[in-house]
Design a protein around this motif. Structure first.
Motif, mmCIF file in Angstrom:
data_model
loop_
_atom_site.group_PDB
_atom_site.id
_atom_site.type_symbol
_atom_site.label_atom_id
_atom_site.label_comp_id
_atom_site.label_asym_id
_atom_site.label_seq_id
_atom_site.Cartn_x
_atom_site.Cartn_y
_atom_site.Cartn_z
ATOM 1 N N ILE A 1 13.441 61.886 45.293
ATOM 2 C CA ILE A 1 14.711 61.269 45.579
ATOM 3 C C ILE A 1 14.826 59.891 45.862
ATOM 4 O O ILE A 1 13.812 59.337 46.885
ATOM 5 C CB ILE A 1 15.038 62.168 46.933
ATOM 6 C CG1 ILE A 1 15.376 63.500 46.720
ATOM 7 C CG2 ILE A 1 16.731 61.566 47.139
ATOM 8 C CD1 ILE A 1 16.060 64.230 45.673
ATOM 9 N N ASP B 1 18.996 55.647 46.506
ATOM 10 C CA ASP B 1 20.390 54.950 46.141
ATOM 11 C C ASP B 1 21.342 56.269 46.288
ATOM 12 O O ASP B 1 20.940 57.390 46.480
ATOM 13 C CB ASP B 1 20.437 54.334 44.619
ATOM 14 C CG ASP B 1 20.038 55.772 43.690
ATOM 15 O OD1 ASP B 1 20.665 56.519 43.638
ATOM 16 O OD2 ASP B 1 18.800 55.723 43.186
ATOM 17 N N ALA B 2 22.418 55.556 46.350
ATOM 18 C CA ALA B 2 23.449 56.464 46.880
ATOM 19 C C ALA B 2 23.691 57.731 45.962
ATOM 20 O O ALA B 2 23.581 59.060 46.440
ATOM 21 C CB ALA B 2 24.872 55.962 46.791
ATOM 22 N N LYS B 3 23.488 57.630 44.421
ATOM 23 C CA LYS B 3 23.654 58.808 43.588
ATOM 24 C C LYS B 3 22.556 59.671 43.577
ATOM 25 O O LYS B 3 22.731 60.951 43.885
ATOM 26 C CB LYS B 3 23.731 58.200 42.129
ATOM 27 C CG LYS B 3 23.856 59.132 41.171
ATOM 28 C CD LYS B 3 24.194 58.789 39.682
ATOM 29 C CE LYS B 3 24.492 59.842 39.057
ATOM 30 N NZ LYS B 3 24.931 59.554 37.509
ATOM 31 N N SER B 4 21.384 59.097 43.667
ATOM 32 C CA SER B 4 20.163 60.140 44.003
ATOM 33 C C SER B 4 20.065 60.839 45.180
ATOM 34 O O SER B 4 19.837 61.943 45.099
ATOM 35 C CB SER B 4 19.063 59.222 43.870
ATOM 36 O OG SER B 4 17.827 60.037 43.724
ATOM 37 N N MET B 5 20.578 60.200 46.342
ATOM 38 C CA MET B 5 20.632 60.964 47.682
ATOM 39 C C MET B 5 21.625 62.022 47.545
ATOM 40 O O MET B 5 21.525 63.214 48.155
ATOM 41 C CB MET B 5 20.871 59.975 48.685
ATOM 42 C CG MET B 5 19.850 58.696 49.037
ATOM 43 S SD MET B 5 18.305 59.596 49.585
ATOM 44 C CE MET B 5 18.661 59.392 51.313
ATOM 45 N N GLN B 6 22.785 61.613 47.034
ATOM 46 C CA GLN B 6 23.949 62.691 47.058
ATOM 47 C C GLN B 6 23.232 63.931 46.066
ATOM 48 O O GLN B 6 23.460 64.982 46.348
ATOM 49 C CB GLN B 6 25.234 62.153 46.306
ATOM 50 C CG GLN B 6 26.431 63.139 46.076
ATOM 51 C CD GLN B 6 27.546 62.606 45.390
ATOM 52 O OE1 GLN B 6 27.399 61.322 45.055
ATOM 53 N NE2 GLN B 6 28.274 63.313 45.094
ATOM 54 N N GLU B 7 22.778 63.590 44.931
ATOM 55 C CA GLU B 7 22.258 64.634 44.090
ATOM 56 C C GLU B 7 21.033 65.498 44.845
ATOM 57 O O GLU B 7 20.949 66.731 44.644
ATOM 58 C CB GLU B 7 21.821 64.210 42.691
ATOM 59 C CG GLU B 7 23.021 63.675 41.672
ATOM 60 C CD GLU B 7 24.254 64.778 41.603
ATOM 61 O OE1 GLU B 7 23.525 65.941 41.364
ATOM 62 O OE2 GLU B 7 25.146 64.379 41.726
ATOM 63 N N ARG C 1 20.861 66.061 48.098
ATOM 64 C CA ARG C 1 21.501 66.947 48.972
ATOM 65 C C ARG C 1 22.104 68.194 48.412
ATOM 66 O O ARG C 1 21.598 69.329 48.885
ATOM 67 C CB ARG C 1 22.692 66.265 49.752
ATOM 68 C CG ARG C 1 22.215 65.110 50.901
ATOM 69 C CD ARG C 1 23.415 64.584 51.420
ATOM 70 N NE ARG C 1 22.804 63.547 52.343
ATOM 71 C CZ ARG C 1 23.022 61.909 51.843
ATOM 72 N NH1 ARG C 1 23.687 61.792 50.697
ATOM 73 N NH2 ARG C 1 22.420 61.091 52.624
ATOM 74 N N HIS C 2 22.420 68.126 46.993
ATOM 75 C CA HIS C 2 23.007 68.936 46.177
ATOM 76 C C HIS C 2 21.995 69.967 45.775
ATOM 77 O O HIS C 2 22.136 71.083 46.145
ATOM 78 C CB HIS C 2 24.034 68.520 44.965
ATOM 79 C CG HIS C 2 24.094 69.490 44.036
ATOM 80 N ND1 HIS C 2 25.081 70.524 44.063
ATOM 81 C CD2 HIS C 2 23.552 69.761 42.628
ATOM 82 C CE1 HIS C 2 25.213 71.359 43.139
ATOM 83 N NE2 HIS C 2 24.018 71.045 42.326
ATOM 84 N N LYS C 3 20.720 69.370 45.396
ATOM 85 C CA LYS C 3 19.766 70.275 45.124
ATOM 86 C C LYS C 3 19.170 70.892 46.201
ATOM 87 O O LYS C 3 18.785 72.287 45.972
ATOM 88 C CB LYS C 3 18.556 69.315 44.676
ATOM 89 C CG LYS C 3 18.648 68.781 43.299
ATOM 90 C CD LYS C 3 17.775 67.853 42.920
ATOM 91 C CE LYS C 3 17.899 67.062 41.571
ATOM 92 N NZ LYS C 3 16.649 66.104 41.416
ATOM 93 N N LYS D 1 20.783 72.120 48.952
ATOM 94 C CA LYS D 1 21.629 73.247 49.176
ATOM 95 C C LYS D 1 21.480 74.229 48.131
ATOM 96 O O LYS D 1 21.386 75.483 48.205
ATOM 97 C CB LYS D 1 23.237 72.743 48.992
ATOM 98 C CG LYS D 1 23.443 71.828 50.419
ATOM 99 C CD LYS D 1 24.803 71.457 50.266
ATOM 100 C CE LYS D 1 25.319 70.370 51.513
ATOM 101 N NZ LYS D 1 26.508 69.922 51.124
#
Length: 169
Positions: free
Chosen positions: A140, A143-149, A151-153, A155
Motif C-alpha cells: 500500500i 497516496d490517497a488512491k492506494s490507501m483507499q484501495e 482499505r477496500h482490500k 475489508k
C-alpha cells in the motif's frame, strides 16, 4: 490464508523497487514456495525485472517474466466474437525460477503472491480458477488512491475470512 499488508512510508514508496527486492528475498529465505509478483504496469515490471538482477552486488534473485497477456481476460474495447478468439484453454506456464513477474495469475499457481495492483488477489484467483495461493503480500503506497484501495482490500479479505496482518514500513 494469511494476508500481510505493508503500508509504505514516503521513503519506502520512493524506493519501492529496492523494497520489493528485499521483501522477495525475505520470502524466498523463509519459504520454499514460488512467489508471483503481480503488476498491471508493464514498465514497472520491466524496471523490477532489472532490479531483481542488480539488487545485490554479489548475487541476483532468480526470476522470470510471464509472457503475454492474461489468457482469461477480455479486452473491453475488443469486439471479436468468441469464434475469432484463440483457444487458450491449454496454455501452460513453464515455471523454472522461484520468482515470476506478471500481470496475471497462472492457472494452478500455488505459492506466495506479492500484489502491487489496486485489485484484490481474489479477483485474479477468480479469473484463473484452480489457482490457490498460500499467502498474499499487499503493498500500500502512501497516496490517497492506494490507501483507499488498501482499505477496500482489507475489508474484502476480512469478509473472506482470511487472517490479516498489518505492517508500517
Amino acid at each position: 490464508m494469511n494476508v500481510s499488508f505493508y503500508v509504505l512510508s514516503e521513503r519506502k514508496a520512493q524506493e519501492i523497487l529496492g523494497f520489493i527486492c528485499q521483501l522477495t528475498q525475505t520470502a524466498l529465505n523463509k519459504s520454499s514456495q514460488s512467489l508471483l509478483i503481480l503488476s498491471q504496469d508493464e514498465a514497472f515490471l520491466s524496471s523490477l525485472d532489472e532490479a531483481l538482477w542488480t539488487h545485490d552486488a554479489t548475487s541476483f534473485i532468480p526470476h522470470q517474466r510471464l509472457l503475454g497477456r492474461d489468457p482469461h481476460s477480455i479486452e473491453p474495447d475488443t469486439m471479436e466474437s468468441d469464434a475469432a478468439k484463440p483457444d487458450t484453454s491449454d496454455i501452460e506456464v513453464a515455471v523454472s525460477a522461484p520468482v515470476m513477474l506478471g500481470s496475471y495469475m497462472p492457472a494452478d499457481f500455488s505459492g506466495i503472491v506479492l500484489n502491487t495492483t489496486l485489485q484484490p488477489v481474489s479477483d485474479f484467483i477468480a479469473a484463473t480458477s484452480p489457482a490457490k495461493p498460500t499467502r498474499i503480500l499487499e503493498l500500500i503506497k502512501p497516496d490517497a488512491k492506494s490507501m483507499q484501495e488498501g482499505r477496500h482490500k482489507y475489508k474484502h479479505y476480512k469478509q473472506l475470512g482470511y487472517e490479516l496482518t498489518h505492517y508500517t514500513v
